[in-house]
Design an enzyme around this catalytic site. Structure first.
Site, mmCIF file in Angstrom:
data_model
loop_
_atom_site.group_PDB
_atom_site.id
_atom_site.type_symbol
_atom_site.label_atom_id
_atom_site.label_comp_id
_atom_site.label_asym_id
_atom_site.label_seq_id
_atom_site.Cartn_x
_atom_site.Cartn_y
_atom_site.Cartn_z
ATOM 1 N N HIS A 155 0.837 -1.224 0.000
ATOM 2 C CA HIS A 155 0.000 0.000 0.000
ATOM 3 C C HIS A 155 0.864 1.263 0.000
ATOM 4 O O HIS A 155 0.413 2.308 0.449
ATOM 5 C CB HIS A 155 -0.955 0.047 1.202
ATOM 6 N N SER A 167 13.794 22.353 -15.403
ATOM 7 C CA SER A 167 12.580 23.129 -15.608
ATOM 8 C C SER A 167 12.969 24.488 -16.155
ATOM 9 O O SER A 167 13.996 25.053 -15.776
ATOM 10 C CB SER A 167 11.845 23.285 -14.275
ATOM 11 N N LYS A 189 14.959 22.401 -10.193
ATOM 12 C CA LYS A 189 14.304 21.147 -10.563
ATOM 13 C C LYS A 189 15.180 20.237 -11.421
ATOM 14 O O LYS A 189 15.904 20.691 -12.285
ATOM 15 C CB LYS A 189 13.011 21.446 -11.357
ATOM 16 N N GLU A 209 8.906 9.188 -16.555
ATOM 17 C CA GLU A 209 7.483 9.523 -16.731
ATOM 18 C C GLU A 209 7.004 9.144 -18.130
ATOM 19 O O GLU A 209 5.867 8.707 -18.316
ATOM 20 C CB GLU A 209 7.264 11.015 -16.486
#
Ligand code: ARG
Length: 467
Positions: free
Chosen positions: A162, A283, A289, A296
């Site tokens: 979980h 970024s 970043k 992704e």
């Protein structure tokens, strides 16, 4: 080459007028099936070689045709495949160029075959190559996983259920989970390859041919295990492509899970991993970043690959025998999926090979979250002969107490533990460390470092890696 002016030069004999602009455009598959050119040339050469061997064309004509096909291939190699919608597809594009190069004898190539068995053959050859490429890529991914797993057979991290801290595991064990998935993906691809490796060439349009062809010969020339056994099935079966897409889709789901692990692990609150710069992006607005874009995109690509599978499944649903033009739409989803899969495998291989694992952070996280609570319960069962359900309850009280004080289980004083249950004694502390916890889980396939090392050694041997 006959026919009325404006009608199709290959099949326009019975047509009075040429196709409308819409017909030309909707019919043309050359923009995508030109990717089959190598397979188309190879299959044509095998076919004409067989025609000559069977005395269906003369060996002089066959030599002319084979030589011409080599010239066409050289042109494609050098300049790409020309896209003329009037020639519809790769098969007619090649045959038409062949005729320009060697004259009317080119027309003998299409004896005893049809574009229906031609495309079925070309496409199988293409899918077979795609399977081999995916397999080679997955092997490299496995090698990277095994390498890192071997280095981290002792590195302790929290194991999750979980996404909540459950029990300590080792990073090596976690990585080897993906080795096993990749092994099954390879075995699925191997199954698909074995099943599809039969030649449809010679099924002709749908019913076979009256010419005395030798289908075994062309099958062998193209590396197939033999010819297919039903001509109708041969030209209308696309389950070989679906088998591949199913294996690819399953593989992409696995890759998406691995990608997701890296995305989570690279997030600041986790900080389990520093991604390689080579597979990250910055970024444009936030200078601090470093984004896990490659991971992704692997996660995202899985959606597209499953979409490709769905697309072809629905194309094939309910089609009557034998060939229908719907089946021309079989190729784009397969080509797309193969490209996405190859990229996804390569990206995850690089990620696994080059990521910097922050084992200090992993280890610290494993200490949090009462990951060794099960070890306390197991100790109560083993040392104090308490039934597991009761031990579970006692442990729950200990966790509650530790939580209220904001300390780990092994930081509770023995007196407090004994107040919960007097059967606890000082030996319990040896069981509560994360090291003891992972070392204890030595059941087959468990996370104990010794077990992980054993499995890594087996995997290395299976991959043929040097020690
Ligand atoms: N371009 C076609 C395809 O990919 C080749 C087969 C055409 N066959 C036909 N009967 N029109 O399916």
């Amino acid at each position: 080459m006959s026919g009325n002016s404006g009608s199709n030069q290959m099949w326009g004999g019975r047509f009075a007028a040429g196709p409308s602009a819409i017909m030309r455009e909707i019919n043309a598959s050359i923009p995508f099936d030109k990717a089959l050119w190598r397979q188309d040339i190879a299959a044509s050469k095998a076919h004409v070689g067989m025609l000559a061997a069977q005395g269906i064309v003369t060996s002089e004509d066959a030599e002319l045709i084979a030589g011409g096909l080599d010239r066409v291939a050289a042109e494609y190699e050098a300049d790409g495949v020309p896209e003329n919608w009037d020639l519809e597809d790769i098969h007619m594009t090649t045959e038409s160029r062949l005729a320009e190069l060697i004259g009317p004898v080119a027309g003998r190539l299409h004896t005893a075959r049809s574009r229906n068995d031609q495309v079925a053959t070309d496409f199988r050859l293409w899918v077979r190559d795609a399977i081999d490429q995916a397999d080679a890529g997955l092997r490299q991914l496995q090698a990277a996983l095994v390498e890192r797993a071997g280095d981290h057979a002792d590195s302790i991290m929290p194991g999750f259920t979980h996404l909540q801290t459950a029990q300590p595991v080792t990073l090596g064990h976690h990585l080897m989970a993906y080795y096993e998935m990749a092994a099954r993906d390879r075995s699925r691809l191997a199954d698909a390859r074995k099943r599809m490796n039969r030649s449809p060439l010679g099924a002709a349009a749908l019913a076979g041919t009256g010419f005395p062809i030798d289908r075994f010969r062309t099958a062998e020339a193209l590396g197939f295990d033999g010819p297919t056994d039903n001509s109708l099935d041969s030209v209308s079966d696309r389950d070989f492509a679906l088998d591949y897409l199913m294996a690819a889709a399953q593989c992409s789901l696995h890759l998406s899970r691995l990608a997701e692990e890296f995305i989570i692990w690279a997030s600041q609150p986790f900080g389990f991993v520093t991604l390689p710069d080579s597979l990250s992006t910055g970024s444009s607005i936030m200078p601090q970043k470093k984004n896990p874009d490659a991971a992704e995109l692997v996660r995202g690509h899985a959606g597209r690959i499953v979409g490709c599978l769905t697309s072809l499944m629905i194309t094939m649903k309910g089609l009557p025998l034998a060939y229908s033009k719907d089946m021309q739409d079989d190729k784009p989803p397969v080509f797309e999926a193969a490209g996405l899969l190859a990229l996804s495998i390569a990206a995850m291989t690089g990620m696994v090979a080059e990521a910097k694992f922050r084992t200090d952070r992993m280890r610290a996280a494993a200490e949090l979250g009462y990951a060794t609570a099960t070890d306390l319960a197991d100790w109560l069962v083993r040392q104090a002969n308490i039934p597991f359900r009761e031990a579970h309850h006692i442990t729950g009280s200990a966790v509650k107490l530790a939580e209220s004080r904001g300390v780990a289980l092994d930081q509770l004083p023995l007196a407090d533990l004994r107040a919960i249950d007097p059967r606890i004694d000082e030996r319990v502390f040896a069981a509560l460390s994360v090291e003891a916890s992972v070392a204890a889980r030595a059941s087959h396939g468990g996370t104990a470092p010794a077990e992980v090392r054993k499995r890594v050694a087996e995997a290395r041997a299976a991959l043929g890696l040097e020690d």
